[in-house]
Design an enzyme around this catalytic site. Structure first.
Site: not given
Ligand code: NAD
Ligand code: UGA
Length: 463
Positions: A164, A275, A91, A338, A161
């Site tokens: 969720e 994010c 994270n 969402k 990209f």
């Molecule tokens: P998350 O909090 O769900 O997962 C991160 C994990 O890393 C946790 O389980 C934590 O315990 C572990 N961790 C932290 N420090 C550690 C260490 N030193 N060694 C081992 N494990 C460790 O986070 P996430 O939602 O998976 O997001 C991770 C990254 O990906 C962020 O930078 C976020 O911006 C990016 N990202 C997230 C999404 C998304 O949809 N959630 C989509 C694209 C990119």
């Molecule tokens: C978003 C991006 O879509 C991903 O491409 C990216 O990888 C990710 O962030 C990330 O970096 O974490 P996510 O946040 O999981 O993905 O979900 P989205 O579908 O993008 O929705 C984000 C928020 O916008 C939600 O609260 C959703 O309800 C809202 N939303 C989305 C709207 O209100 N209107 C829309 O038309 C679309």
């Protein structure tokens, strides 16, 4: 072609590490994938029947590969040692204290992971930035890795990209895979090795290989553009409410222009998720540090518009309910940010509940997937109250109809499909009259609801 017996280690078994690595394991049976995390409960959950995150289709993928070429473990050091490629998907939250607090990315977890790799690695490694990080992070990481001077590291940027709720679909057929590397021979070779992994299932023309800074920046820009679209349509929803236009009609008319396109134009209570806000604030901070205050201001408006949208929804409810909600019961349908996820990070529901509690309303919450403890933790945190205090205002319900019992109003905050199929005649019977519906996602059949007798308010719609 991929090297035979390639070994991958992913540090961070979260929403990104878990699904992305599971799909790599599924698509590349000859590659061994170890996902490691410092959180023992999280790893235990990944090894159980009850995975730590809810994501449609994920169970099936994990079941197909776990124990075959996909392993979840807390043996961080051993997996680092054995790996050829190390993804870091920890994270990267917004900094809470110090310089840049409230905006800059906190890279503590990333740095700790990099220091661990530097300490433990004995053979050359490709280290991949999977987390979303500020531009130029690869440079800092490379300095940390090479500080120990033991072995050679190639640092790649490979932002994720996926969204969720659709993570498995997104990983299965990504719009593109982005790999950034340094331009030297070493960097290009590492980039090619990673490209070969993705090429198991992603068409080559969708695998973009760029310089490392472009790759890092593209991720922040992609999220900023997406969030900007949501804030734009939400800004339009305010104009619609003031003028009698219908936001869905406007979105359709505008989106049919192929240059604009129809996606991501659904007006809402405001975007949430871990994010969008974090990444825009990070970009804003970077712009400020680069001496570009006007550019920073431009992107910051996207977050400010989102805050306004949440507050507009709350105000609408208060005004609709004759200017006070004190002591009134509001059924809140949905708590996740969402549909199709149990994730509540930055969910609009949290701020909406905080405001309701401030107004001393009674809230009955129902969400099909969010864990009860998560809701208590979010609300105690947001309201700065202990659980007993929060429970004076909030009850959690097993279904939508129970939540609506004796309620003055119902507010839809998450667009779960099941909310469309509720028996609204039954809901109407149970609610106090006049019965109000506030559709924060424009997903219900407003005409039908009005026929039943509800007073309906929707985002960006005429009354
Ligand atoms: P998350 O909090 O769900 O997962 C991160 C994990 O890393 C946790 O389980 C934590 O315990 C572990 N961790 C932290 N420090 C550690 C260490 N030193 N060694 C081992 N494990 C460790 O986070 P996430 O939602 O998976 O997001 C991770 C990254 O990906 C962020 O930078 C976020 O911006 C990016 N990202 C997230 C999404 C998304 O949809 N959630 C989509 C694209 C990119
Ligand atoms: C978003 C991006 O879509 C991903 O491409 C990216 O990888 C990710 O962030 C990330 O970096 O974490 P996510 O946040 O999981 O993905 O979900 P989205 O579908 O993008 O929705 C984000 C928020 O916008 C939600 O609260 C959703 O309800 C809202 N939303 C989305 C709207 O209100 N209107 C829309 O038309 C679309």
């Amino acid at each position: 072609p991929c090297q035979d017996g390639l070994k991958i280690c992913c540090i961070g078994a979260g929403y990104v590490g878990g699904p992305t690595m599971s799909v790599i394991a599924l698509k590349c049976p000859e590659i061994t994938v170890n996902i490691v995390d410092i959180s023992e409960p999280r790893i235990a959950a990944w090894n159980s029947d009850n995975l730590p995150i809810y994501e449609p289709g994920l169970d099936k993928v994990v079941k197909a590969c776990r124990g075959r070429n996909l392993f979840f473990t807390t043996q961080v050091d051993q997996c680092i040692k054995e790996a050829d490629i190390i993804f870091v998907a920890v994270n990267t939250p917004t900094k809470k204290v110090g310089i840049g607090a409230g905006r800059a990315a906190d890279l503590t977890y990333w740095e700790l992971a990099a220091r661990r790799i530097a300490q433990v690695a004995e053979t050359p490694k490709i280290v991949v930035e999977k987390s979303t990080v500020p531009i130029k992070t690869a440079e800092a990481i490379s300095a940390v890795l090479h500080g120990a001077g033991k072995t050679q590291f190639s640092v790649l940027s490979n932002p994720e990209f996926l969204a969720e709720g659709t993570a498995i679909e997104d990983l299965d057929a990504p719009d593109r895979v982005l790999i950034g590397s340094t331009l030297c021979e070493e960097g290009s070779k590492a980039s090619q090795t990673l490209a070969d992994v993705y090429a198991h299932w992603v068409p080559r023309e969708k695998i973009l290989q760029t310089n490392v800074w472009s790759s890092e920046l593209s991720k922040l820009v992609a999220n900023s553009f997406l969030a900007q679209r949501v804030s734009s349509i939400n800004a339009v929803s305010a104009i619609c409410e003031a003028s009698g236009a219908d936001v869905d009609e406007v979105a359709r008319a505008v989106g049919m222009d192929t240059r604009i396109g129809p996606k991501f134009m659904k007006a809402s209570v405001g975007f949430g998720g871990s994010c969008f806000q974090k990444d825009i604030l990070n970009l804003v901070y970077l712009c400020e540090s680069m001496g570009l205050p006007e550019v920073a201001h431009y992107f910051h408006q996207v977050v400010q518009m989102n805050d306004l949208q949440k507050e507009r929804f709350v105000s609408r409810i208060i005004h609709g309910l004759f200017n006070t909600i004190t002591g009134k019961k509001i059924a809140l349908l949905g708590f996740a940010f969402k549909k199709d996820t149990g994730d509540t990070r930055e969910s609009a529901a949290i701020e909406i509940c905080r405001r309701f509690i401030e107004e001393k309303a009674q809230i009955a919450i129902y969400d099909p997937k969010v864990e009860e403890e998560q809701i208590w933790s979010d609300l105690t945190g947001a309201c700065q109250m202990d659980k007993i205090e929060v429970q004076k205002y909030v009850t959690l319900c097993p279904d939508a109809i129970t939540a609506c019992d004796n309620a003055h109003a119902m507010a839809v905050v998450t667009e779960w499909d099941e909310f469309k199929d509720i028996n609204y005649n039954k809901v109407f019977e149970k609610m106090i009259k006049p019965s109000f519906v506030f559709d924060g996602r424009n997903v219900l059949d407003h005409e039908l609801l009005r026929k039943i007798g509800f007073i309906v308010y929707a985002i960006g719609k005429p009354l």
